[in-house]
Design an enzyme around this catalytic site. Sequence first.
Site, mmCIF file in Angstrom:
data_model
loop_
_atom_site.group_PDB
_atom_site.id
_atom_site.type_symbol
_atom_site.label_atom_id
_atom_site.label_comp_id
_atom_site.label_asym_id
_atom_site.label_seq_id
_atom_site.Cartn_x
_atom_site.Cartn_y
_atom_site.Cartn_z
ATOM 1 N N ASP A 153 0.850 -1.198 0.000
ATOM 2 C CA ASP A 153 0.000 0.000 0.000
ATOM 3 C C ASP A 153 0.883 1.244 0.000
ATOM 4 O O ASP A 153 2.094 1.146 0.175
ATOM 5 C CB ASP A 153 -0.880 -0.002 1.268
ATOM 6 C CG ASP A 153 -0.028 -0.052 2.535
ATOM 7 O OD1 ASP A 153 0.363 1.021 3.002
ATOM 8 O OD2 ASP A 153 0.279 -1.164 3.021
ATOM 9 N N ASP A 167 0.411 3.633 2.254
ATOM 10 C CA ASP A 167 0.085 4.230 3.548
ATOM 11 C C ASP A 167 -1.019 5.281 3.337
ATOM 12 O O ASP A 167 -2.001 4.976 2.652
ATOM 13 C CB ASP A 167 1.350 4.794 4.212
ATOM 14 C CG ASP A 167 1.171 4.968 5.709
ATOM 15 O OD1 ASP A 167 0.590 4.074 6.347
ATOM 16 O OD2 ASP A 167 1.585 6.007 6.242
#
Length: 283
Positions: free
Chosen positions: A219, A221
Amino acid sequence: ALPTTFDRPVHIAVIGGTGLSQIPGFVPIASVTPTTPWGAPSSPILIIEHAGVPIAFLARHGAHHQIAPHEVPARANIAALRSLGVRSVIAFSAVGSLQEHIKPMDFVVPDQIIDRTKGIRPFTFFEGGVVGHVGFADPFDAKLSAIVQKCAAAMKGDGVVLHKEGTVICMEGPQFSTRAESNMYRSWGGSVINMSALPEAKLAREAELAYQMICMATDYDCWRNTEGGDVDVAMVMKYMAANSENAKHLVGAVLDELCKQENSDLVLAKHWEGSAQGAVKFM
Ligand code: ADE
């Protein structure tokens, strides 16, 4: 049921992180649970055999992913591995990316760590009468890193991207970061973020083990306005599942290399012997 004892020394270990609670394709030949002065490890340690060489596999978050990052019994894990004879550890971790060019599914072989844990995790073997101070300027093992890099380079044709260096921010969790924190970590030069590099890497150093983490980005974040939104557990799990074939190939390639006779001194971590001033004898 698997045998619960194993009578040969095991020099190499793989620690699996979120989404890697087993290594598919490897058949365990024993399942052992050493007891240590620091309690029991996260899960029974599976012994697998690769090219005739025994290898220990430990699921950091437990066999059923039931142990939160701040609850991982890191001292028991490292002490248990060492008690089996382990001297080299390859540790996997799902991470958030703090840099545009590190994309979900990319691998990162970090060379630095910034400690953002809160001091609430037991983080040393050296206390209660055992005094020791280890160097930690370079928290990972450059020789293991070179091997991982070489293996990943061989997988380039499969579309695998591996970044050869990077700084892991290890945060306390279990909550993810605020947007302000995420941006601050970027300004510090952080490459990726996780909740598991520490105290594991520090304890490995105190135990005179060669230790290298392999990060798998899942990801961005929360610093980036990413389509699909900020990081959440479903996103981490989705990308870990999507990346499991690559992870499996990379583990296999790294173990192929580590099991070679020419790497036996490296695997025995001869270059770390004595670095903890002998305090390690308490394990
Ligand atoms: N593990 C995976 N993604 C993460 C993130 N964004 N922050 C902290 N730990 C993570």
